[in-house]
Design a protein around this motif. Structure first.
Motif, PDB file in Angstrom:
ATOM      1  N   ILE A  83       0.843  -1.198   0.000  1.00 20.71           N
ATOM      2  CA  ILE A  83       0.000   0.000   0.000  1.00 20.71           C
ATOM      3  C   ILE A  83       0.881   1.251   0.000  1.00 20.71           C
ATOM      4  N   PHE A  84       0.380   2.316  -0.640  1.00 20.27           N
ATOM      5  CA  PHE A  84       1.184   3.534  -0.751  1.00 20.27           C
ATOM      6  C   PHE A  84       0.261   4.748  -0.800  1.00 20.27           C
ATOM      7  N   LEU A  85       0.822   5.891  -0.425  1.00 21.61           N
ATOM      8  CA  LEU A  85       0.083   7.148  -0.433  1.00 21.61           C
ATOM      9  C   LEU A  85       0.503   8.016  -1.609  1.00 21.61           C
ATOM     10  N   ASP A  86      -0.494   8.732  -2.120  1.00 24.15           N
ATOM     11  CA  ASP A  86      -0.283   9.729  -3.168  1.00 24.15           C
ATOM     12  C   ASP A  86      -0.796  11.058  -2.622  1.00 24.15           C
ATOM     13  N   CYS A  87       0.089  12.026  -2.476  1.00 26.67           N
ATOM     14  CA  CYS A  87      -0.336  13.335  -1.962  1.00 26.67           C
ATOM     15  C   CYS A  87      -0.338  14.389  -3.062  1.00 26.67           C
ATOM     16  N   GLY A  88      -0.292  13.953  -4.309  1.00 24.17           N
ATOM     17  CA  GLY A  88      -0.331  14.885  -5.430  1.00 24.17           C
ATOM     18  C   GLY A  88       1.017  15.457  -5.788  1.00 24.17           C
ATOM     19  N   ALA A  89       2.073  14.901  -5.217  1.00 29.00           N
ATOM     20  CA  ALA A  89       3.428  15.378  -5.531  1.00 29.00           C
ATOM     21  C   ALA A  89       4.053  14.512  -6.620  1.00 29.00           C
ATOM     22  N   THR A  90       5.060  15.049  -7.284  1.00 28.12           N
ATOM     23  CA  THR A  90       5.737  14.304  -8.353  1.00 28.12           C
ATOM     24  C   THR A  90       7.199  14.027  -8.034  1.00 28.12           C
ATOM     25  N   SER A  91       7.632  14.394  -6.823  1.00 27.89           N
ATOM     26  CA  SER A  91       9.007  14.125  -6.431  1.00 27.89           C
ATOM     27  C   SER A  91       9.117  14.097  -4.913  1.00 27.89           C
ATOM     28  N   LYS A  92      10.199  13.502  -4.447  1.00 30.85           N
ATOM     29  CA  LYS A  92      10.456  13.479  -3.009  1.00 30.85           C
ATOM     30  C   LYS A  92      10.625  14.892  -2.465  1.00 30.85           C
ATOM     31  N   ASP A  93      11.294  15.748  -3.201  1.00 30.40           N
ATOM     32  CA  ASP A  93      11.481  17.127  -2.743  1.00 30.40           C
ATOM     33  C   ASP A  93      10.148  17.843  -2.559  1.00 30.40           C
ATOM     34  N   GLU A  94       9.221  17.620  -3.493  1.00 29.54           N
ATOM     35  CA  GLU A  94       7.911  18.269  -3.382  1.00 29.54           C
ATOM     36  C   GLU A  94       7.156  17.754  -2.163  1.00 29.54           C
ATOM     37  N   VAL A  95       7.241  16.461  -1.907  1.00 26.96           N
ATOM     38  CA  VAL A  95       6.623  15.901  -0.698  1.00 26.96           C
ATOM     39  C   VAL A  95       7.189  16.571   0.544  1.00 26.96           C
ATOM     40  N   GLU A  96       8.488  16.682   0.608  1.00 31.62           N
ATOM     41  CA  GLU A  96       9.125  17.247   1.799  1.00 31.62           C
ATOM     42  C   GLU A  96       8.820  18.730   1.951  1.00 31.62           C
TER      43      GLU A  96
END
Length: 356
Positions: A134-147
Motif C-alpha cells: 500500500i502507498f500514499l499519493d499526496c499529489g506530488a511528483t518528487s520526493k522534494d515536493e513531498v518534503e
C-alpha cells in the motif's frame, strides 16, 4: 441522548487521536469533563485523569483509552509516493482508495491510498494489499515536493472518515475503538454530578493513551494512581456479521447490552457485583470469556500495585479496526448506566478479596 452529549461525541470522534499523538483529543475530552470533576492531572505521555473526592484514601478507577490506530510515513520514493508502517493494529486491506490526513508541522496534508485498477494489475500483483504494497499519493511528483509540504519520515497518517448515524440507532465511524469509551466514562462523571451523588471513595476518571500498542498508557497511570478498584470499558467484537466464528469469538450482539468478561485478569467478586447490579437495575448484559488475558487495559490495572480488583465492561462493536466501526446507541447508554450503577454499590474500603 441529550443534545450536548451527542454534540460532544461527534466532535470527539471526528478529532484525530493517533497513538502517541493524542494531545488534541485529550484536550477536547478534558474540556468536556471539567465541570463534573474536582481536579485533574495529565501524565508525561498524555493520559488525562479527572478526580472526584481527591482526598479519599480508597481509590476507584473507571477507564477507557483515547488512541486510535494510524500509520507512520516510512519511506518516500523519488517519484513522490509514500510508503507507511503501522502505528497500532492498522489493516492494510482497509487502506486502498481511502482518503487520509497526513499530520505535519505545517498543518494537514490531504492524500489518498492509491491502488491500480483491476484490469491492469498483473497476476502476481493481484493479491490482497499488504503493508509492503500500500502507498500514499499526496499529489506530488518528487520526493522534494513531498518534503516541501512538510511531510517527513515519522509523519502520522489518519483516515479522513467521520462519524455518522445509521438507521437512527447505530453510531458509525473510525476510532470508536475506543474513544467512545472515553465518551462513556465522561458521561458517568456527568451523571454523578448532575444527580448529586456523593461517593464514599475517590473516583479517578481515566482516559489513557497508547493502548493500541500494548496497554502502555494504562501501565504508567496504574502505577501512579495505585487504585484499589478499576472498572475498564473497551469494545468487543459483535459476531453476527458474516465471516465471524462464534465457536472461537463467542455469540455477541450489538443491541443486546454490555458484555461482562470472565477470565483470570478479571476479579471475580467485582465481576459478580457488576452482574448483580445489572440484574437489579434491569440492564441487559451479555457474557464473554477470555483466556490468559483480556487484551484490554484491564490487564494492566489488574497486575499493577500488588494486584488491583479489576473488571471489564465491553461495548459490542462491528468491524473493528476499520473506518466503519459500528455500535448500537442502546448499548452505549447501557454501558454508561452499568458503570454508574456499579459505582453506587461500591463502599469505602470495599474488600474484594476471595477470603481473609
Amino acid at each position: 441522548m441529550r443534545n450536548e452529549s451527542f454534540d460532544f461525541l461527534q466532535k470527539y470522534l471526528n478529532n484525530p487521536s493517533p497513538t502517541g499523538f493524542e494531545k488534541e483529543g485529550q484536550k477536547l475530552w478534558l474540556e468536556y469533563v471539567k465541570p463534573y470533576i474536582d481536579e485533574y492531572f495529565v501524565d508525561t505521555y498524555g493520559t488525562v485523569v479527572g478526580v472526584i473526592n481527591p482526598e479519599a484514601k480508597y481509590k476507584v478507577v473507571i477507564e477507557a483509552h483515547a488512541d486510535e490506530i494510524s500509520y507512520f510515513v516510512n519511506y518516500i520514493t523519488k517519484e513522490g509516493y509514500i510508503y507507511v508502517r503501522r502505528n497500532g493494529g492498522s489493516d492494510a486491506l482497509v487502506a486502498p482508495s481511502k482518503r487520509v490526513n497526513i499530520h505535519t508541522d505545517k498543518g494537514i496534508v490531504k492524500a489518498i491510498f492509491g491502488w491500480p485498477a483491476i484490469h491492469v494489475r498483473k497476476v502476481e500483483q493481484d493479491k490482497a494489499p499488504t503493508i509492503e504494497t500500500i502507498f500514499l499519493d499526496c499529489g506530488a511528483t518528487s520526493k522534494d515536493e513531498v518534503e516541501r509540504m512538510g511531510i517527513h519520515v515519522g509523519s502520522v497518517v489518519t483516515f479522513e472518515d467521520e462519524f455518522m448515524v445509521m438507521n437512527r440507532q447505530y453510531f458509525v465511524g473510525r476510532a470508536l475503538d475506543n474513544r467512545i469509551g472515553g465518551f462513556m466514562i465522561a458521561e458517568v462523571a456527568r451523571l454523578l454530578k448532575e444527580n448529586k451523588q456523593k461517593l464514599p471513595f475517590g473516583l479517578y476518571v481515566v482516559n489513557a493513551v497508547q493502548e493500541e500498542i500494548g496497554l502502555r498508557g494504562a501501565e504508567m497511570i496504574a502505577h501512579r494512581i495505585q487504585p484499589d478498584v478499576a472498572i475498564i470499558t473497551d469494545v468487543i467484537h459483535d459476531t453476527q456479521a458474516p465471516m465471524y466464528e462464534k465457536k472461537t469469538s463467542g455469540d455477541l450482539h450489538c443491541g443486546q447490552g454490555p458484555v461482562v468478561t470472565y477470565g483470570p485478569a478479571v476479579q471475580n467478586n467485582l465481576r459478580e457485583l457488576i452482574i448483580e447490579t445489572a440484574k437489579t437495575a434491569d440492564i441487559p448484559f451479555q457474557r464473554a470469556s477470555a483466556t490468559r488475558a483480556t487484551g484490554t487495559d484491564t490487564d494492566a490495572f489488574a497486575y499493577s500495585n500488588a494486584g488491583v480488583a479489576a473488571a471489564l465492561i465491553s461495548l459490542p462493536l462491528k468491524y473493528m479496526h476499520t473506518t466503519v466501526e459500528t455500535v448500537h446507541q442502546d448499548d452505549v447508554e447501557n454501558v454508561i448506566r452499568l458503570i454508574y450503577e456499579t459505582l453506587l454499590r461500591i463502599e469505602d474500603g470495599h474488600d474484594f478479596r476471595y477470603f481473609s
